[in-house]
Write a protein that holds these residues in place. Structure first.
Motif, PDB file in Angstrom:
ATOM      1  N   THR A 177     -59.781 -15.209   1.631  1.00  0.00           N
ATOM      2  CA  THR A 177     -60.784 -15.806   0.969  1.00  0.00           C
ATOM      3  C   THR A 177     -61.536 -14.945  -0.200  1.00  0.00           C
ATOM      4  N   HIS A 178     -60.953 -13.798  -0.215  1.00  0.00           N
ATOM      5  CA  HIS A 178     -61.487 -12.855  -1.425  1.00  0.00           C
ATOM      6  C   HIS A 178     -60.312 -12.352  -2.404  1.00  0.00           C
ATOM      7  N   THR A 179     -59.441 -13.188  -2.365  1.00  0.00           N
ATOM      8  CA  THR A 179     -58.357 -12.628  -3.329  1.00  0.00           C
ATOM      9  C   THR A 179     -57.670 -14.262  -3.701  1.00  0.00           C
ATOM     10  N   HIS A 180     -56.633 -14.094  -4.467  1.00  0.00           N
ATOM     11  CA  HIS A 180     -55.833 -15.055  -4.817  1.00  0.00           C
ATOM     12  C   HIS A 180     -54.820 -15.692  -3.861  1.00  0.00           C
ATOM     13  N   GLY A 181     -54.486 -15.172  -2.796  1.00  0.00           N
ATOM     14  CA  GLY A 181     -53.818 -15.626  -1.873  1.00  0.00           C
ATOM     15  C   GLY A 181     -52.431 -15.026  -1.760  1.00  0.00           C
ATOM     16  N   GLN A 182     -52.008 -14.641  -2.754  1.00  0.00           N
ATOM     17  CA  GLN A 182     -50.821 -13.722  -2.651  1.00  0.00           C
ATOM     18  C   GLN A 182     -50.690 -12.642  -1.977  1.00  0.00           C
ATOM     19  N   GLU A 183     -51.933 -12.110  -1.978  1.00  0.00           N
ATOM     20  CA  GLU A 183     -52.212 -10.705  -1.448  1.00  0.00           C
ATOM     21  C   GLU A 183     -51.956 -10.724   0.238  1.00  0.00           C
ATOM     22  N   ALA A 184     -52.375 -11.853   0.706  1.00  0.00           N
ATOM     23  CA  ALA A 184     -52.295 -11.917   1.973  1.00  0.00           C
ATOM     24  C   ALA A 184     -50.888 -12.230   2.385  1.00  0.00           C
ATOM     25  N   ASN A 238     -48.078   3.798  -1.151  1.00  0.00           N
ATOM     26  CA  ASN A 238     -46.845   3.393  -2.124  1.00  0.00           C
ATOM     27  C   ASN A 238     -47.448   3.375  -3.543  1.00  0.00           C
ATOM     28  N   LEU A 239     -48.525   3.022  -3.740  1.00  0.00           N
ATOM     29  CA  LEU A 239     -49.396   3.000  -5.038  1.00  0.00           C
ATOM     30  C   LEU A 239     -49.191   4.426  -5.837  1.00  0.00           C
ATOM     31  N   GLU A 240     -49.338   5.510  -4.800  1.00  0.00           N
ATOM     32  CA  GLU A 240     -49.565   6.793  -5.250  1.00  0.00           C
ATOM     33  C   GLU A 240     -48.229   7.056  -5.557  1.00  0.00           C
ATOM     34  N   ALA A 241     -47.223   6.892  -4.737  1.00  0.00           N
ATOM     35  CA  ALA A 241     -46.007   7.321  -4.649  1.00  0.00           C
ATOM     36  C   ALA A 241     -45.143   6.568  -5.959  1.00  0.00           C
ATOM     37  N   GLY A 242     -45.208   5.404  -6.235  1.00  0.00           N
ATOM     38  CA  GLY A 242     -44.214   4.944  -7.333  1.00  0.00           C
ATOM     39  C   GLY A 242     -44.958   3.771  -7.929  1.00  0.00           C
ATOM     40  N   GLY A 243     -46.267   3.941  -8.080  1.00  0.00           N
ATOM     41  CA  GLY A 243     -47.065   2.715  -8.783  1.00  0.00           C
ATOM     42  C   GLY A 243     -46.593   2.559 -10.127  1.00  0.00           C
ATOM     43  N   ASP A 244     -46.462   3.472 -10.928  1.00  0.00           N
ATOM     44  CA  ASP A 244     -45.867   3.433 -12.404  1.00  0.00           C
ATOM     45  C   ASP A 244     -44.779   2.598 -12.571  1.00  0.00           C
ATOM     46  N   ASP A 245     -43.728   2.508 -11.376  1.00  0.00           N
ATOM     47  CA  ASP A 245     -42.548   1.803 -11.518  1.00  0.00           C
ATOM     48  C   ASP A 245     -42.640   0.309 -11.088  1.00  0.00           C
ATOM     49  N   LEU A 246     -43.769  -0.216 -10.583  1.00  0.00           N
ATOM     50  CA  LEU A 246     -43.734  -1.597 -10.125  1.00  0.00           C
ATOM     51  C   LEU A 246     -44.313  -2.354 -11.373  1.00  0.00           C
ATOM     52  N   ALA A 247     -43.795  -3.621 -10.954  1.00  0.00           N
ATOM     53  CA  ALA A 247     -44.076  -4.763 -11.904  1.00  0.00           C
ATOM     54  C   ALA A 247     -45.475  -5.116 -11.998  1.00  0.00           C
ATOM     55  N   ASP A 248     -45.966  -5.301 -13.075  1.00  0.00           N
ATOM     56  CA  ASP A 248     -47.462  -5.612 -13.347  1.00  0.00           C
ATOM     57  C   ASP A 248     -48.207  -6.501 -12.340  1.00  0.00           C
ATOM     58  N   ASP A 249     -47.543  -7.561 -11.892  1.00  0.00           N
ATOM     59  CA  ASP A 249     -48.120  -8.431 -10.844  1.00  0.00           C
ATOM     60  C   ASP A 249     -48.220  -7.821  -9.613  1.00  0.00           C
ATOM     61  N   LEU A 250     -47.131  -7.106  -9.242  1.00  0.00           N
ATOM     62  CA  LEU A 250     -47.054  -6.490  -7.936  1.00  0.00           C
ATOM     63  C   LEU A 250     -48.164  -5.149  -7.759  1.00  0.00           C
ATOM     64  N   HIS A 251     -48.024  -4.497  -9.096  1.00  0.00           N
ATOM     65  CA  HIS A 251     -49.245  -3.653  -8.820  1.00  0.00           C
ATOM     66  C   HIS A 251     -50.556  -4.188  -8.702  1.00  0.00           C
ATOM     67  N   SER A 252     -50.836  -5.448  -9.557  1.00  0.00           N
ATOM     68  CA  SER A 252     -52.202  -5.869  -9.500  1.00  0.00           C
ATOM     69  C   SER A 252     -52.378  -6.459  -7.867  1.00  0.00           C
ATOM     70  N   ALA A 253     -51.371  -6.694  -7.487  1.00  0.00           N
ATOM     71  CA  ALA A 253     -51.617  -7.333  -6.099  1.00  0.00           C
ATOM     72  C   ALA A 253     -51.772  -6.143  -4.714  1.00  0.00           C
ATOM     73  N   MET A 254     -51.052  -5.088  -5.392  1.00  0.00           N
ATOM     74  CA  MET A 254     -51.507  -3.882  -4.343  1.00  0.00           C
ATOM     75  C   MET A 254     -52.725  -3.338  -4.220  1.00  0.00           C
ATOM     76  N   GLU A 255     -53.130  -3.198  -5.666  1.00  0.00           N
ATOM     77  CA  GLU A 255     -54.405  -2.773  -5.917  1.00  0.00           C
ATOM     78  C   GLU A 255     -55.561  -3.672  -5.275  1.00  0.00           C
ATOM     79  N   SER A 256     -55.415  -4.864  -5.381  1.00  0.00           N
ATOM     80  CA  SER A 256     -56.430  -5.929  -4.595  1.00  0.00           C
ATOM     81  C   SER A 256     -56.262  -5.738  -3.325  1.00  0.00           C
TER      82      SER A 256
END
Length: 529
Positions: A177-184, A238-256
């Motif tokens: 409900t509160h994201t774009h759907g790919q996060e779920a 996982n974001l803290e461990a390797g967030g800089d190496d993730l693709a932008d869309d995956l990084h954004s989804a994980m933050e969401s």
């Protein structure tokens, strides 16, 4: 692992649970007091719910030492045209209170009485408002339930977006409900791709008291909260461990996922759970390993010392204070039960030290008041609701000093000390019961001219929340040390002794009663209030 965001399923499970416990409690009321049960009105909703609420509120009134005449009057007003006259209701309440002080079903143990009474009243009000609206419910609360406007406001009995409003939402449904759907989709993938993650979350979820795990709709809330907490922590790590190496869309989804998971937990704690009844919130508070061990220890204790059908020590409903308005010739010659007399005899010379124990499931303190200033102060104690309770430090909350607040005229005339032996498993269980119940029955015993002991008055002493937490922590640590955190070991430590314990004059020094006194009171600057 199964989850659900369906509000219909939640409502049906919730309704079924309330119907089950109200039927059970209605049967108990009919068994203990057929007269009160037969007077339950037909014009205020389902009779089982009304009977259960009457039983729970009457039990709560006894624990809070409410005046019996007021409780009887409340029953007369609730019954309406079917109400019996006042004196008859007083006798019925007395009989019911006496019966409720015997061991009975777990929901009527002392630590459940307040959330049960308040919870069933709230459930009745919200259920009634669904069909009649809140103005009519408020009118019935005032005229039939004897709850004034201040009581309605304090209980927050009014229009809300409560749990029956269809606003339950599971974690994945909240994500969708509160994201774009790919996060779920990504969160679900984590459960299947990370080896053992789902199993670890299940274990984490299972670390709660059995009383919570056996309530389906609340077990669901607990499971969804644990799921959100676990997945949010994993993704954040996982974001803290390797967030800089993730693709932008995956990084954004994980933050969401992280931000939405936190929002979901905030929504549960700040919006959804507060709209549940006090009874449901009390169950949800049993959601940690510590709470699970506390509940397990209390189950072991009640199975041995509060088994339904086993007689409890008798306790008086009326005290000398209740007889005071009567003429001297009308006052009954009522001495305390024999066991209280033996306690009084043993503690009469113990200075400020009082007796601690549990009768049925209710914490009791007994104090022998000397004639003169002390007994005069006891007559005033807690009449204005003010009580001072303290202890040396947060490390010894099992040793309490009770009296009047500073500045009270009787502040120096009445000091009472109640001490639980932290080397005794049974007394640590009783300290846990005190922390859960949140109040103790304090009876003042006095000696009359014949040498017999009478109960001058009895009051219910509430404990501050900080003190409840401190004594709970202390008792739990001591019981964990004695049992190795295995509640099954407790049964051997608290089982009854082969021979009944007696109270003799010579036993006071032998069993250490006199040794509990330190020759003085705690310095006032060292007590915590």
């Amino acid at each position: 692992m199964t989850t659900t965001g369906n509000p219909t399923n939640f409502r049906s499970m919730r309704r079924a649970w309330f119907e089950d416990i109200t039927q059970q409690l209605s049967y108990v009321l009919e068994k203990l007091s057929p007269e009160i049960h037969s007077a339950i009105p037909n014009d205020l909703g389902p009779r089982d719910l009304l009977a259960a609420t009457v039983l729970a509120r009457t039990a709560q009134a006894d624990m809070e030492r409410q005046e019996i005449a007021y409780v009887a009057g409340d029953l007369v007003r609730l019954a309406g045209v079917r109400g019996a006259h006042h004196p008859q209701r007083v006798a019925e309440v007395e009989a019911l209170w006496t019966a409720l002080r015997e061991p009975t079903i777990p929901l009527l143990h002392s630590w459940w009485r307040e959330p049960l009474g308040e919870g069933l009243l709230a459930y009745w009000a919200h259920s009634r408002a669904e069909t009649l609206g809140w103005p009519q419910v408020h009118k019935e609360l005032r005229e039939r339930w004897s709850v004034d406007s201040d009581g309605i406001w304090r209980r927050d009995l009014g229009p809300t977006q409560g749990p029956d409003g269809g606003d339950w939402c599971g974690y994945f449904a909240f994500l969708e409900t509160h994201t774009h759907g790919q996060e779920a989709q990504f969160a679900r993938m984590l459960l299947t791709r990370f080896d053992g993650l789902a199993e670890e979350i299940d274990v984490f979820t299972s670390e709660c008291a059995a009383e919570l795990a056996t309530v389906p709709h609340l077990a669901l809330v607990h499971a969804e909260r644990r799921l959100a907490e676990s997945l949010t922590t994993v993704v954040e790590g996982n974001l803290e461990a390797g967030g800089d190496d993730l693709a932008d869309d995956l990084h954004s989804a994980m933050e969401s996922i992280v931000s939405t998971g936190r929002a979901y937990m905030d929504w549960l704690e700040a919006e959804f759970i507060p709209q549940l009844t006090p009874l449901e919130r009390a169950h949800l508070s049993l959601n940690s390993p510590d709470a699970a061990r506390v509940a397990a220890y209390l189950r072991q204790y009640t199975q041995i010392w509060c088994a339904p059908g086993d007689p409890a020590l008798p306790t008086p409903v009326f005290t000398e204070e209740d007889y005071a308005p009567l003429r001297p010739a009308e006052r009954p010659h009522s001495i305390v039960p024999e066991w209280m007399g033996m306690v009084a005899k043993a503690y009469a010379e113990a200075g400020p030290l009082g007796w601690t124990g549990t009768v049925g499931s209710q914490p009791w303190w007994l104090y022998v008041a000397d004639a003169g200033l002390e007994s005069a102060a006891a007559v005033r104690f807690k009449h204005d609701g003010q009580v001072r309770i303290g202890h040396h430090t947060l490390d010894d909350p099992h040793d309490m000093l009770v009296g009047f607040p500073q500045g009270d005229p009787d502040a120096h005339n009445l000091h009472m000390r109640f001490r639980y032996d932290d080397g005794d498993a049974r007394q640590m269980c009783e300290l846990l019961i005190l922390s859960r119940a949140g109040r103790a029955q304090l009876g003042f015993l006095v000696r009359d001219a014949s040498g017999a002991y009478r109960m001058l008055r009895a009051v219910s002493v509430p404990l501050p929340e900080a003190l409840r937490e401190a004594i709970r922590s202390r008792a739990l640590r001591r019981l964990d040390a004695m049992t190795g955190c295995d509640a099954r070991v407790l049964a051997k430590l608290i089982e009854p002794e082969p021979a009944p314990q007696t109270f003799e004059d010579d036993d006071v020094d032998e069993d250490g009663t006199a040794g509990l006194l330190d020759g003085g009171l705690f310095p006032r600057s060292d007590t915590l209030f």
